[in-house]
Write an enzyme that holds these catalytic residues in place. Structure first.
Site, mmCIF file in Angstrom:
data_model
loop_
_atom_site.group_PDB
_atom_site.id
_atom_site.type_symbol
_atom_site.label_atom_id
_atom_site.label_comp_id
_atom_site.label_asym_id
_atom_site.label_seq_id
_atom_site.Cartn_x
_atom_site.Cartn_y
_atom_site.Cartn_z
ATOM 1 N N HIS A 1 20.666 43.327 10.458
ATOM 2 C CA HIS A 1 20.904 42.074 9.725
ATOM 3 C C HIS A 1 21.326 42.412 8.287
ATOM 4 O O HIS A 1 20.503 42.771 7.450
ATOM 5 C CB HIS A 1 19.630 41.235 9.725
ATOM 6 C CG HIS A 1 19.841 39.794 9.364
ATOM 7 N ND1 HIS A 1 20.945 39.339 8.690
ATOM 8 C CD2 HIS A 1 19.066 38.689 9.609
ATOM 9 C CE1 HIS A 1 20.852 38.025 8.512
ATOM 10 N NE2 HIS A 1 19.720 37.613 9.072
ATOM 11 N N THR B 1 15.458 32.055 14.127
ATOM 12 C CA THR B 1 14.058 32.086 13.683
ATOM 13 C C THR B 1 13.361 30.833 14.177
ATOM 14 O O THR B 1 13.806 29.721 13.909
ATOM 15 C CB THR B 1 13.992 32.188 12.151
ATOM 16 O OG1 THR B 1 14.490 33.452 11.756
ATOM 17 C CG2 THR B 1 12.563 32.029 11.657
ATOM 18 N N GLN C 1 17.219 42.138 16.527
ATOM 19 C CA GLN C 1 17.827 42.074 15.188
ATOM 20 C C GLN C 1 16.829 42.616 14.163
ATOM 21 O O GLN C 1 15.728 42.076 13.997
ATOM 22 C CB GLN C 1 18.226 40.649 14.817
ATOM 23 C CG GLN C 1 19.066 40.624 13.538
ATOM 24 C CD GLN C 1 19.358 39.226 13.038
ATOM 25 O OE1 GLN C 1 18.444 38.506 12.643
ATOM 26 N NE2 GLN C 1 20.624 38.844 13.033
ATOM 27 N N GLY D 1 24.105 28.866 18.407
ATOM 28 C CA GLY D 1 22.751 28.928 17.899
ATOM 29 C C GLY D 1 21.931 27.714 18.276
ATOM 30 O O GLY D 1 21.220 27.704 19.280
ATOM 31 N N ARG D 2 22.033 26.670 17.490
ATOM 32 C CA ARG D 2 21.165 25.500 17.679
ATOM 33 C C ARG D 2 21.301 24.888 19.066
ATOM 34 O O ARG D 2 20.323 24.344 19.600
ATOM 35 C CB ARG D 2 21.485 24.457 16.602
ATOM 36 C CG ARG D 2 21.114 24.919 15.200
ATOM 37 C CD ARG D 2 21.588 23.944 14.150
ATOM 38 N NE ARG D 2 21.359 24.472 12.814
ATOM 39 C CZ ARG D 2 21.823 23.911 11.700
ATOM 40 N NH1 ARG D 2 22.534 22.787 11.773
ATOM 41 N NH2 ARG D 2 21.582 24.460 10.519
ATOM 42 N N ASN E 1 20.384 31.859 0.396
ATOM 43 C CA ASN E 1 19.362 32.552 -0.391
ATOM 44 C C ASN E 1 19.899 33.061 -1.727
ATOM 45 O O ASN E 1 19.583 34.161 -2.178
ATOM 46 C CB ASN E 1 18.728 33.679 0.429
ATOM 47 C CG ASN E 1 17.887 33.151 1.568
ATOM 48 O OD1 ASN E 1 17.079 32.249 1.380
ATOM 49 N ND2 ASN E 1 18.086 33.681 2.765
ATOM 50 N N ARG F 1 25.454 42.463 11.366
ATOM 51 C CA ARG F 1 25.730 41.067 11.014
ATOM 52 C C ARG F 1 26.023 40.959 9.527
ATOM 53 O O ARG F 1 25.251 41.443 8.691
ATOM 54 C CB ARG F 1 24.529 40.191 11.360
ATOM 55 C CG ARG F 1 24.819 38.701 11.222
ATOM 56 C CD ARG F 1 23.564 37.864 11.389
ATOM 57 N NE ARG F 1 23.879 36.539 11.890
ATOM 58 C CZ ARG F 1 23.060 35.490 11.822
ATOM 59 N NH1 ARG F 1 21.863 35.618 11.268
ATOM 60 N NH2 ARG F 1 23.412 34.321 12.306
ATOM 61 N N TYR G 1 19.621 38.698 2.408
ATOM 62 C CA TYR G 1 18.466 39.566 2.591
ATOM 63 C C TYR G 1 18.759 40.951 2.012
ATOM 64 O O TYR G 1 19.776 41.152 1.354
ATOM 65 C CB TYR G 1 18.067 39.589 4.069
ATOM 66 C CG TYR G 1 17.676 38.220 4.579
ATOM 67 C CD1 TYR G 1 16.710 37.463 3.925
ATOM 68 C CD2 TYR G 1 18.294 37.658 5.694
ATOM 69 C CE1 TYR G 1 16.356 36.197 4.364
ATOM 70 C CE2 TYR G 1 17.948 36.387 6.139
ATOM 71 C CZ TYR G 1 16.983 35.661 5.465
ATOM 72 O OH TYR G 1 16.638 34.399 5.888
ATOM 73 N N ASN H 1 23.027 36.768 4.882
ATOM 74 C CA ASN H 1 22.114 35.693 4.464
ATOM 75 C C ASN H 1 21.259 36.007 3.245
ATOM 76 O O ASN H 1 20.162 35.476 3.086
ATOM 77 C CB ASN H 1 21.212 35.276 5.632
ATOM 78 C CG ASN H 1 21.985 34.565 6.717
ATOM 79 O OD1 ASN H 1 23.173 34.313 6.575
ATOM 80 N ND2 ASN H 1 21.323 34.270 7.816
#
Length: 382
Positions: free
Chosen positions: A188, A39, A112, A330-331, A248, A240, A193, A191
């Site tokens: 997804h 994101t 995604q 990722g990062r 969260n 995922r 969600y 996390n």
């Protein structure tokens, strides 16, 4: 731009297949390195990508596979300011810019598909409505709105008759992703969600066919997979999961039992890959006693994609010990658009400052140099 350089250990190229081709369904990936969904909060006013987003993804097209940033399937599914959607004509057109740019650079990209459920705020919802969830349980934490961070609210529990509409939102988004030129989709389910909220017993206290037993709590995930599979086919799909992540305000009383069941059932649905966050999302790779990602990998019939804090050493180890088939970075992809090449030749890596991760313009997004550009600048004394 102020950066930190990270020195990498020297990979023994002859002893790893990390940089070799691998088949993913009908696709041939040129390497086993995946750009993780990231994101970046840089969508337009109608939650549509634009030319800057296309440039960003195209710069990173040397990844074996790119998974797009999480992309909401409806306005109801939105939980963060400035994130893109995949449900309107404007958004389809914006994503077509992205996929065309990635393909022009010989890349492959999956969308995604994302519904945040309760991890939202009325400011982000249609007509200021309450976010929806399996049960009316308020999460701890703050929502990122266009006017700043605000405390989460108590969501509204979805009525039984509303759930088919949620499934249809996923199917519609899957069709939009196809129109936009993606190569496949990832659902997804991690996390904290919506799909994760239904799956885990901390957030799902329903007493209908979507609550109570493990089979009932997992029902929505499987129905969504089936609906999306009708659009894409299983060989262009992944799911995922974040089995031990508490992101969260999520938790489950028996994650090994829960996610072993989920993986076994996903086998029957015939998806191409399973994408697992190993440990806390974006945090420690600590695994609770009694849980094993290797067991999940061995249960699954398709490719296993590992994610969370991977560097070159961890990736090499994962391939040498057959702990994962595909490795997500990722990062490191934020500040190193040519990450695959840098890893392959043992080049130093940049780290992006956190204040450029979310929101803003090109700075910290598309202005990171490749190693070739960096070398040229040094040679010319720029």
């Amino acid at each position: 731009m102020d950066v930190i350089l990270m020195k990498q250990s020297k990979p023994e190229r002859s002893e790893t297949d990390l940089f070799d081709e691998v088949k993913l369904g009908p696709l041939t990936l040129p390497n086993r390195i995946v750009m993780a969904p990231l994101t970046r909060s840089r969508a337009g006013k109608k939650d549509e990508p634009g030319p800057m987003n296309a440039e960003y993804y195209a710069q990173r097209a040397s990844a074996g596979l790119i998974i797009s940033e999480a992309t909401q399937i409806s306005q109801q599914g939105k939980g963060y300011a400035f994130t893109p959607g995949i449900y309107s004509d404007e958004q389809v057109a914006g994503w077509k810019l992205v996929t065309d740019a990635v393909h022009a650079n010989n890349g492959r990209i999956f969308a995604q598909l994302w519904h945040v459920g309760r991890i939202s705020h009325p400011d982000l919802q249609p007509d200021g409505q309450l976010p929806v969830a399996p049960s009316a349980i308020k999460p701890e934490g703050l929502a990122f709105t266009e006017t700043g961070f605000k405390p989460f609210v108590t969501p509204r529990a979805l009525e039984l008759e509303e759930i088919p509409e949620i499934i249809e939102q996923y199917a519609h988004a899957a069709n939009c992703a196809k129109r936009a030129g993606f190569d496949g989709v990832e659902i997804h389910g991690a996390n904290g969600y919506l799909l994760d909220q239904f799956l885990r017993d901390k957030t799902n206290t329903r007493n209908d066919i979507y609550g109570g037993s493990l089979e009932n709590r997992a029902r929505l995930l499987f129905e969504v997979v089936e609906a999306v599979k009708k659009v894409w086919g299983g060989d262009r799909m992944g799911v995922r999961l974040g089995p031990v992540s508490s992101a969260n305000d999520i938790a489950d009383s028996n994650p090994m039992k829960t996610f072993s069941y989920v993986v076994e059932q996903l086998n029957h649905l015939g998806i191409a890959y399973l994408h697992c966050i190993e440990g806390e999302t974006g945090g420690p790779r600590t695994i609770p006693a009694g849980f094993s990602f290797l067991k999940l990998k061995n249960l699954f019939n398709g490719l296993y994609m590992a994610n969370n804090g991977y560097d070159l050493d961890l990736a090499l180890k994962a391939r040498q010990e057959n702990l994962a088939d595909l490795i997500c970075f990722g990062r490191l992809f934020i500040a190193n658009p040519d990450l695959v090449y840098r890893l392959q030749i043992n080049a130093n890596l940049h780290q992006a400052p956190k204040d450029t991760w979310y929101g803003g313009g090109a700075h910290g997004y598309t202005d990171w140099p490749t190693l070739e550009e960096e070398t040229a600048e040094t040679f010319l004394g720029l």
